[in-house]
Scaffold this motif. Sequence first.
Motif, mmCIF file in Angstrom:
data_model
loop_
_atom_site.group_PDB
_atom_site.id
_atom_site.type_symbol
_atom_site.label_atom_id
_atom_site.label_comp_id
_atom_site.label_asym_id
_atom_site.label_seq_id
_atom_site.Cartn_x
_atom_site.Cartn_y
_atom_site.Cartn_z
ATOM 1 N N UNK A 99 0.830 -1.206 0.000
ATOM 2 C CA UNK A 99 0.000 0.000 0.000
ATOM 3 C C UNK A 99 0.866 1.259 0.000
ATOM 4 N N UNK A 100 1.969 1.231 0.761
ATOM 5 C CA UNK A 100 2.880 2.377 0.779
ATOM 6 C C UNK A 100 3.512 2.581 -0.601
ATOM 7 N N UNK A 101 3.921 1.491 -1.238
ATOM 8 C CA UNK A 101 4.506 1.604 -2.578
ATOM 9 C C UNK A 101 3.483 2.138 -3.576
ATOM 10 N N UNK A 102 2.237 1.684 -3.450
ATOM 11 C CA UNK A 102 1.178 2.184 -4.339
ATOM 12 C C UNK A 102 0.955 3.676 -4.097
ATOM 13 N N UNK A 103 0.936 4.066 -2.825
ATOM 14 C CA UNK A 103 0.746 5.485 -2.505
ATOM 15 C C UNK A 103 1.878 6.334 -3.055
ATOM 16 N N UNK A 104 3.085 5.772 -3.094
ATOM 17 C CA UNK A 104 4.245 6.531 -3.559
ATOM 18 C C UNK A 104 4.291 6.643 -5.080
ATOM 19 N N UNK A 105 4.035 5.524 -5.786
ATOM 20 C CA UNK A 105 4.277 5.504 -7.231
ATOM 21 C C UNK A 105 3.017 5.672 -8.081
ATOM 22 N N UNK A 106 1.842 5.481 -7.505
ATOM 23 C CA UNK A 106 0.613 5.631 -8.291
ATOM 24 C C UNK A 106 -0.061 6.974 -8.052
ATOM 25 N N UNK A 107 0.599 7.833 -7.282
ATOM 26 C CA UNK A 107 0.066 9.157 -7.003
ATOM 27 C C UNK A 107 0.669 10.155 -7.976
ATOM 28 N N UNK A 108 -0.209 10.892 -8.650
ATOM 29 C CA UNK A 108 0.280 11.849 -9.650
ATOM 30 C C UNK A 108 1.108 12.949 -8.992
ATOM 31 N N UNK A 109 0.589 13.526 -7.935
ATOM 32 C CA UNK A 109 1.344 14.512 -7.163
ATOM 33 C C UNK A 109 0.887 14.428 -5.705
ATOM 34 N N UNK A 110 1.706 14.970 -4.846
ATOM 35 C CA UNK A 110 1.408 14.885 -3.416
ATOM 36 C C UNK A 110 0.770 16.195 -2.975
ATOM 37 N N UNK A 111 -0.545 16.204 -3.107
ATOM 38 C CA UNK A 111 -1.284 17.410 -2.770
ATOM 39 C C UNK A 111 -2.621 17.016 -2.162
ATOM 40 N N UNK A 112 -2.980 17.658 -1.079
ATOM 41 C CA UNK A 112 -4.278 17.419 -0.468
ATOM 42 C C UNK A 112 -4.443 16.009 0.041
ATOM 43 N N UNK A 113 -5.560 15.335 -0.374
ATOM 44 C CA UNK A 113 -5.885 13.997 0.142
ATOM 45 C C UNK A 113 -4.808 12.955 -0.143
ATOM 46 N N UNK A 114 -4.046 13.151 -1.223
ATOM 47 C CA UNK A 114 -3.023 12.164 -1.575
ATOM 48 C C UNK A 114 -1.934 12.082 -0.514
ATOM 49 N N UNK A 115 -1.640 13.208 0.113
ATOM 50 C CA UNK A 115 -0.650 13.198 1.192
ATOM 51 C C UNK A 115 -1.166 12.363 2.362
#
Length: 417
Positions: free
Chosen positions: A101-117
């Motif tokens: 899940x951490x790897x998915x959060x890191x590499x499948x996130x377009x940018x780290x803004x708002x809810x994605x963080x």
Amino acid sequence: MPEASASGSIFGRYARLPALAGPSFLPIAFLARLPLAMLTVGALTLLTAVSGSYAIGGFAAGAVGIGSAIGAPAIGYFADRAGQRPVLLISAVAHTLSIGLVLAAAYLTADFDGPEIFFALGAALLMGATCPQVGPLARVRWMAMTRNNKQELDTALSYESTADELTFVLGPALVGLLAALVAPWLPFALAATLTIVMVSAFAVHPTYRSVQPVTPKLVERHPQAAAAARKTPVNWGVVIIPVAGMIAMGTFFGATQNALNAFGGSFGAADTAGLLYAVLGLSSAVTALSVAYWSETFSHASRWIASAAAMAVLSLLLLLPTEVVPMLVVLLLVGLPVGPTMVTIFTIGGKVAPDERLGTVMTLLASGVVLGSALGSGVAGAIAETYGYQGAFLVAVGASVAMLAVSMLGAMLVRRR
């Protein structure tokens, strides 16, 4: 080899450990605890690399620590109630999935803004909370296997502290090496593999039978023993003393790490902080092994005070060096009382905890180190911004003085018991 001959050699007492637990137990337990030592630095490295933000990387590392501090006592509690094997197997699977899940959060996130963080930080929190507590639960097994043999218990706990020290030196080094040579995701792939393979092997190792949980089956077979176990009171006012000692120890660790970052940064070499810190860990590991050979007339209460006093005095040396080589010498000296202090606190924690709550107490002690490390790192980092590395080292000195105060209080309580 005759026992007298074995005990006469320098490693004789440690040769007893494979005989007690089986030859495979030591390597399995050592490798199974490596993921815990890789997670915080791994999260910092991965999230910083993919987001380009030191702040997000730092928040992720903090989330791992908070998750571990929350999850570890829960794992210990359920291991006491349901047994180590099922709890560790479930934890291994859950932890492996949370790494994904951490790897998915890191590499499948377009940018780290708002809810994605928050998604990334939540995944890091879950990864810390589900991490199998191999070190504390291994200590519980040793306490069961060495019951009524103080010499063997001291030997086993000395080994465990040394194993912890070595993994917390080796773990971050592996993260840095693999991330630099290949990619930041590789340490997580290794951690997931070690978790699903080695933690599972630790869970089903025959030594798990040495620890008897209070289960319905035990109640049915031994109702009187089970009832007595349930009625055994836990004096949390006493248990909190060694936990407070571990919080002070963690604060010392965290403050020293951040102070060394600032110290290295003053020379334009902040990336050497990990290598400098490893020197302290190595000398601590060596002296932890020596505890097995200390005289049995040297009580655990007195050992705690003596080791803590040595920490308080030697930590003052951290304020003196202005160059790398003198700092290496100082770190070697400062590390000497650290290992014996940790061994002694774990031993006292085992003495003040009822047998049916050993897992809970051991994981609470480990959580104390995690919480203290986060506290020390945060406070020392803030002070270093204004007062430099010497100000940050003062936090480490304060933590060692707090350790001495706690040891004196703990000694009084232990002697009363």
